[in-house]
Design a protein around this motif. Structure first.
Motif, mmCIF file in Angstrom:
data_model
loop_
_atom_site.group_PDB
_atom_site.id
_atom_site.type_symbol
_atom_site.label_atom_id
_atom_site.label_comp_id
_atom_site.label_asym_id
_atom_site.label_seq_id
_atom_site.Cartn_x
_atom_site.Cartn_y
_atom_site.Cartn_z
ATOM 1 N N LEU A 201 0.847 -1.193 0.000
ATOM 2 C CA LEU A 201 0.000 0.000 0.000
ATOM 3 C C LEU A 201 0.880 1.240 0.000
ATOM 4 O O LEU A 201 1.905 1.287 0.698
ATOM 5 C CB LEU A 201 -0.926 0.011 1.222
ATOM 6 N N HIS A 202 0.483 2.243 -0.762
ATOM 7 C CA HIS A 202 1.242 3.488 -0.849
ATOM 8 C C HIS A 202 0.372 4.654 -0.394
ATOM 9 O O HIS A 202 -0.745 4.846 -0.899
ATOM 10 C CB HIS A 202 1.706 3.730 -2.292
ATOM 11 N N ASN A 203 0.898 5.425 0.570
ATOM 12 C CA ASN A 203 0.286 6.682 1.014
ATOM 13 C C ASN A 203 -1.144 6.488 1.547
ATOM 14 O O ASN A 203 -2.031 7.300 1.295
ATOM 15 C CB ASN A 203 0.276 7.703 -0.138
ATOM 16 N N THR A 204 -1.357 5.418 2.279
ATOM 17 C CA THR A 204 -2.659 5.181 2.911
ATOM 18 C C THR A 204 -2.630 5.702 4.336
ATOM 19 O O THR A 204 -1.595 5.669 5.018
ATOM 20 C CB THR A 204 -2.999 3.686 2.910
ATOM 21 N N SER A 205 -3.793 6.177 4.804
ATOM 22 C CA SER A 205 -3.927 6.704 6.161
ATOM 23 C C SER A 205 -4.535 5.649 7.071
ATOM 24 O O SER A 205 -5.229 4.726 6.614
ATOM 25 C CB SER A 205 -4.813 7.961 6.137
ATOM 26 N N SER A 206 -4.287 5.759 8.368
ATOM 27 C CA SER A 206 -4.841 4.809 9.333
ATOM 28 C C SER A 206 -6.363 4.883 9.391
ATOM 29 O O SER A 206 -7.022 3.940 9.839
ATOM 30 C CB SER A 206 -4.254 5.077 10.728
ATOM 31 N N SER A 207 -6.939 5.991 8.909
ATOM 32 C CA SER A 207 -8.396 6.124 8.900
ATOM 33 C C SER A 207 -9.039 5.517 7.655
ATOM 34 O O SER A 207 -10.259 5.420 7.577
ATOM 35 C CB SER A 207 -8.782 7.609 9.001
ATOM 36 N N ASP A 208 -8.221 5.117 6.679
ATOM 37 C CA ASP A 208 -8.763 4.528 5.457
ATOM 38 C C ASP A 208 -9.261 3.114 5.735
ATOM 39 O O ASP A 208 -8.677 2.379 6.533
ATOM 40 C CB ASP A 208 -7.688 4.489 4.355
ATOM 41 N N ARG A 209 -10.347 2.771 5.069
ATOM 42 C CA ARG A 209 -10.898 1.411 5.176
ATOM 43 C C ARG A 209 -10.705 0.728 3.822
ATOM 44 O O ARG A 209 -11.324 1.102 2.830
ATOM 45 C CB ARG A 209 -12.382 1.467 5.555
ATOM 46 N N LEU A 210 -9.828 -0.292 3.841
ATOM 47 C CA LEU A 210 -9.474 -0.983 2.612
ATOM 48 C C LEU A 210 -10.013 -2.413 2.657
ATOM 49 O O LEU A 210 -10.058 -3.052 3.724
ATOM 50 C CB LEU A 210 -7.955 -1.009 2.414
ATOM 51 N N TRP A 211 -10.390 -2.918 1.474
ATOM 52 C CA TRP A 211 -10.967 -4.248 1.365
ATOM 53 C C TRP A 211 -10.330 -4.973 0.180
ATOM 54 O O TRP A 211 -9.933 -4.359 -0.810
ATOM 55 C CB TRP A 211 -12.487 -4.171 1.131
ATOM 56 N N LEU A 212 -10.250 -6.296 0.331
ATOM 57 C CA LEU A 212 -9.878 -7.148 -0.786
ATOM 58 C C LEU A 212 -11.160 -7.662 -1.424
ATOM 59 O O LEU A 212 -11.975 -8.316 -0.774
ATOM 60 C CB LEU A 212 -9.017 -8.327 -0.315
ATOM 61 N N HIS A 213 -11.346 -7.344 -2.688
ATOM 62 C CA HIS A 213 -12.564 -7.717 -3.403
ATOM 63 C C HIS A 213 -12.274 -8.927 -4.282
ATOM 64 O O HIS A 213 -11.370 -8.913 -5.122
ATOM 65 C CB HIS A 213 -13.025 -6.526 -4.260
ATOM 66 N N MET A 214 -13.053 -10.012 -4.070
ATOM 67 C CA MET A 214 -12.903 -11.235 -4.862
ATOM 68 C C MET A 214 -14.260 -11.610 -5.443
ATOM 69 O O MET A 214 -15.265 -11.595 -4.727
ATOM 70 C CB MET A 214 -12.360 -12.384 -4.002
#
Length: 901
Positions: A803-816
């Motif tokens: 991950l590049h330049n992501t914030s701790s407040s970001d919500r990231l998901w793996l989509h399959m």
């Protein structure tokens, strides 16, 4: 030590003056092999080396009766001499004393001496030869009746010539030439060939120091050997004739045309030799023979005997009964069944074509015929010859040749296409029709091979520069076309339009003049193509110069002198990038004005040109600059979608807005806006305000098409407006939007006036902008090596995520997702990643549960970010509660069931 004593004893036996019994023969060879091991071993003591060498030297006279033992002993000593310089002189002297004229002994000794000389440094090797060779010895050995002795001494002489420049002369020129000439009459063809090659090496090394009589003597001898029965001798003889012809071409600055004619015709006679190698050598030799008369040159292009104006007495007295003729030499060469011969003939033809205008004019016909040759190498050689002629100003291409020549632009070989374009860059076309035909063919070439745009643009630019009047004619036609279609769909992003522009601006750009005759509008349209044009002109014009010239001669009304002075003062690439971004931002502002004026076609043209320009300049951009360029590219895509929707509105009837497939356009627009909003960080306050206002504009377009939004949707709009109030003063557009929402007015009524309030500000180059992105690596993305699975059972997949330049407040998901099935989301907890906000990395095995009951399938995977500030919360959905946008490139993972495998 015992081994050394044993070796010395064995050698002592060998040195016994009494005849060595046959029972000791194998023992001698074993002792010599042991001596070799000791002498070549770097750990052997000096004393042992010295005693071993002395024993071997003492044994040499007694080993002379046994050729095998003598050869091995000499081999051991020749290998040891370079390793032990202090002993080399004594080794050489002892070996030299064995030259007695006996067959086996002398030839073996000469081989050993040559081996020692080759193994030493230049000066040392020559010094060794100088100490052992003298004129009497060389002449004596050269006259030996033994083939091996003559062969070895000839090799020594060739070696002397090779080392001549590095270490000085060992023998006089007279002795060397005399011996070489004697060997050219040897009964063995290999020795005759080596002798000729030795003479060629001598002439090459001696250079200007060769006496004229020596070169002429070598030439006469070579001419006498061109009828030799052996192929290798004839090849060497022809090669020496060419070399002598090159050296004799000019003496004291005075040309010898008659002598050159004689040499030329002698070589031409070999162009019909039965040997392919000889024919190739003949045409290679013709390249070196210069200053030939026109009459002889023209005769080589005709099988019919022409009037012999060159029949005077030759300076060189030939031994041949009849004088050779050059008739049809080149015709035979270019019609030869072997492509190697045709290639050599083609090269020679091109070299001589620059020496005679008449010969050049006739040569073109034959070179053009070679364009249909089956061999790519022959076609390339023909192109090189034409290029050579064009570079010397003697390529007069006629109209009948152009069709065949332009056909090379569609040749299967990219090298042939490139070679044809290089010749076009130098051509002087006599007629406007030929010029236009050439330009059209290059444009068609560009449409068929867009990957070769740089080379094609440069060829077009060169044509325009070399044909000022013709390019001006094309420029005026193009300006009229622009005028006729100013409100139509004239797209300069098309290859044909961009290519024609390059032709039109070439002459004024090259001369850096005011260009009063060239329509000014063409410079304006060329500005968005700066990247493509300047890339093609690399090494010819600086990109700053091109941009400044185009702006200075364009009719862009919004052009400012501040911009131009800024461009001129910035020599670094980032400064130029900033200026280009500023220019593109101004172009976008112009496009927006056209959109609001319902002139969508012209707006689309500008936006597409800007997109093309961004693609070109991004190739040379730094990492920080490429981020800004990527942002502007996505920004322009949003404006293009807005333009498409806007152009469908009928503002005369503000109550009905029917756009076919409007939901598809709106979905694309919404997705593009989310993408730009959540793919970058570090942007300025002005950029953030503009993106929020763009979001409001998209909302306005959306509910103008689908109806009045719900209260939740209106609250979401108000939250965006509140954010705008917090970071900046509200624009007229935002204030009016706020008023309509608070008053619950029908925005449909004032849609036209409300849309007119929206403005596109000039955005600056954002140095601090960083990309928010993700990189996804996985096993199983090779369709030839799928992963194994059992239908109906979960499978674990190993992922490597960056991950590049992501914030701790970001919500990231793996989509399959699997085709036809529900998507599966897996939350990515940033606590499980290593690193900082700039770069986070994680490796994890993630299960996929809903495997289909099929023999094979594939999963689409990507990383998405949740758009927390977008619209309202989604219901009845596992995973993200808000809309998402992709951060990584979508990848495919392939699976095959265990049973099917």
């Amino acid at each position: 030590m015992e081994e050394e004593v044993s070796l010395v004893q064995a050698l002592t036996i060998t040195c016994n003056p009494n005849p060595v019994p046959d029972s000791h023969f194998q023992f001698d060879l074993t002792s010599l092999s042991s001596a070799q091991s000791l002498l070549l071993n770097p750990s052997t003591s000096i004393a042992t080396i010295r005693s071993t060498v002395e024993s071997l030297l003492l044994s040499l006279p007694h080993l002379s009766t046994n050729s095998t033992s003598l050869s091995l002993a000499l081999s051991v000593l020749s290998q040891s001499a370079p390793l032990h310089p202090s002993l080399s002189q004594s080794i050489v002297s002892s070996i030299r004393s064995l030259i007695t004229g006996q067959d086996r002994t002398s030839s073996a000794v000469l081989s050993a001496l040559l081996s020692i000389a080759r193994s030493c440094h230049n000066e040392e090797g020559s010094s060794i030869l100088a100490s052992i060779l003298d004129e009497d010895l060389v002449l004596s050995l050269a006259s030996s009746g033994v083939y091996k002795i003559r062969s070895r001494i000839l090799r020594l002489l060739v070696f002397i010539v090779e080392r001549w420049k590095c270490s000085g002369k060992v023998l006089t020129d007279e002795v060397l030439v005399r011996v070489f000439l004697r060997f050219t009459g040897d009964i063995y063809p290999i020795l005759r060939r080596d002798a000729i090659d030795g003479l060629c090496d001598f002439l090459t090394v001696a250079g200007d120091g060769v006496d004229f009589c020596v070169a002429e003597c070598c030439l006469v001898r070579a001419i006498g050997l061109i009828e030799d029965d052996d192929e290798v001798v004839r090849c060497a003889a022809v090669r020496m004739i060419g070399m002598c012809g090159e050296m004799l071409g000019e003496e004291n600055g005075v040309a010898k045309t008659e002598q050159m004619d004689t040499i030329f015709t002698q070589v031409c006679s070999m162009a019909r030799d039965m040997s392919v190698k000889v024919r190739i050598e003949a045409f290679n030799a013709l390249v070196k023979v210069k200053l030939v008369s026109d009459a002889v040159l023209m005769q080589s292009l005709s099988k019919k005997i022409l009037g012999a104006k060159n029949g005077g007495r030759s300076i060189i007295k030939l031994d041949k009964a009849s004088k050779p003729c050059a008739a049809g030499a080149y015709i035979h060469g270019i019609e030869d069944e072997f492509y190697e011969v045709r290639k050599a003939a083609c090269r020679s033809l091109g070299i001589h074509a620059v020496m005679s205008i008449k010969f050049a004019d006739d040569s073109i016909n034959y070179l053009m015929d070679l364009m249909n040759d089956d061999s790519e190498s022959v076609r390339l050689e023909a192109l090189d010859s034409l290029f050579h002629m064009a570079a010397h100003g003697c390529l007069n291409v006629q109209e009948k040749h152009m069709h065949m020549f332009l056909g090379l632009l569609t040749d299967m070989s990219s090298l042939v296409r490139s070679g044809a374009r290089k010749i076009l860059q130098l051509m002087k076309l006599p007629k406007l029709e030929m010029f236009k035909c050439t330009v059209n063919e290059l444009i068609a070439n560009l449409e068929k091979y867009p990957e070769e745009e740089e080379g094609i643009f440069f060829a077009l630019f060169s044509l325009g520069k070399n044909h000022r009047e013709f390019s001006l004619n094309v420029a005026k036609d193009l300006a009229k076309q622009i005028e006729r279609t100013s409100k139509g769909d004239l797209t300069f992003a098309k290859p044909s339009m961009a290519a024609t522009l390059v032709v039109c601006i070439a002459s004024p750009l090259s001369e850096n003049e005011t260009a009063p005759d060239t329509p000014v509008v063409l410079f304006s349209y060329a500005v968005p193509l700066l990247g493509r044009i300047s890339r093609a002109l690399q090494g010819t014009f600086d990109q700053n110069f091109v941009l400044t010239f185009l702006l200075d001669h364009s009719n862009i009304k919004w052009k400012s002198r501040d911009l131009m002075s800024e461009i001129a003062s910035k020599g670094n690439s980032e400064g130029l990038m900033q200026s280009i971004i500023k220019f593109i931002s101004k172009s976008v502002g112009n496009a927006w004005s056209l959109i609001k004026g319902s002139n969508g076609n012209d707006a689309e043209k500008i936006l597409r040109s800007c997109t093309k320009e961004l693609e070109k300049i991004s190739l040379d951009a730094s990492q920080s600059a490429s981020t800004t360029l990527d942002f502007f590219s996505k920004y322009i895509q949003i404006l293009q979608l807005i333009s498409k929707i806007w152009s469908k509105f009928d503002f005369r009837n503000s109550t009905t807005f029917h756009i076919k497939n409007h939901h598809i356009l709106l979905e694309k627009l919404d997705r593009a806006l989310r993408k730009i909003h959540y793919s970058f960080t570090g942007w300025t306050k002005e950029v953030e305000c503009h993106i929020l206002e763009l979001s409001l504009l998209v909302d306005l377009l959306t509910f103008s098409l689908v109806g009045i939004p719900s209260n939740k949707y209106l609250k979401n709009l108000l939250s965006k407006i509140s954010r705008l109030e917090a970071i900046s003063c509200l624009s007229d557009f935002t204030k009016e939007m706020k008023r309509l929402i608070e008053e619950r007015s029908s925005v449909m009524v004032d849609l036209h006036s409300l849309l007119k309030l929206f403005e596109c500000p000039e955005l600056e180059f954002i140095r601090e902008m960083k990309p928010i992105k993700a990189e996804l690596k996985v096993v199983g993305d090779d369709s030839d090596n799928p992963l194994t699975f059992v239908p109906g059972l979960p499978i674990g997949i190993r992922f490597w995520i960056t991950l590049h330049n992501t914030s701790s407040s970001d919500r990231l998901w793996l989509h399959m997702s699997v085709r036809g099935g529900r998507p599966q989301y897996v939350f990515l907890d940033l606590c499980n990643f290593e690193g900082s906000e700039e770069v986070r990395k994680c490796s994890s095995v993630i299960p996929f549960y809903e495997t289909p009951k099929v023999p094979s399938f594939e999963i689409k995977v990507c990383i998405v970010i949740e758009c927390l500030s977008e619209h309202y919360v989604l219901e009845e959905r596992d995973g993200p509660k808000y809309d998402v946008t992709e951060l990584s490139v979508e990848r495919l993972i392939y699976f095959s069931s265990a049973k099917s495998r």
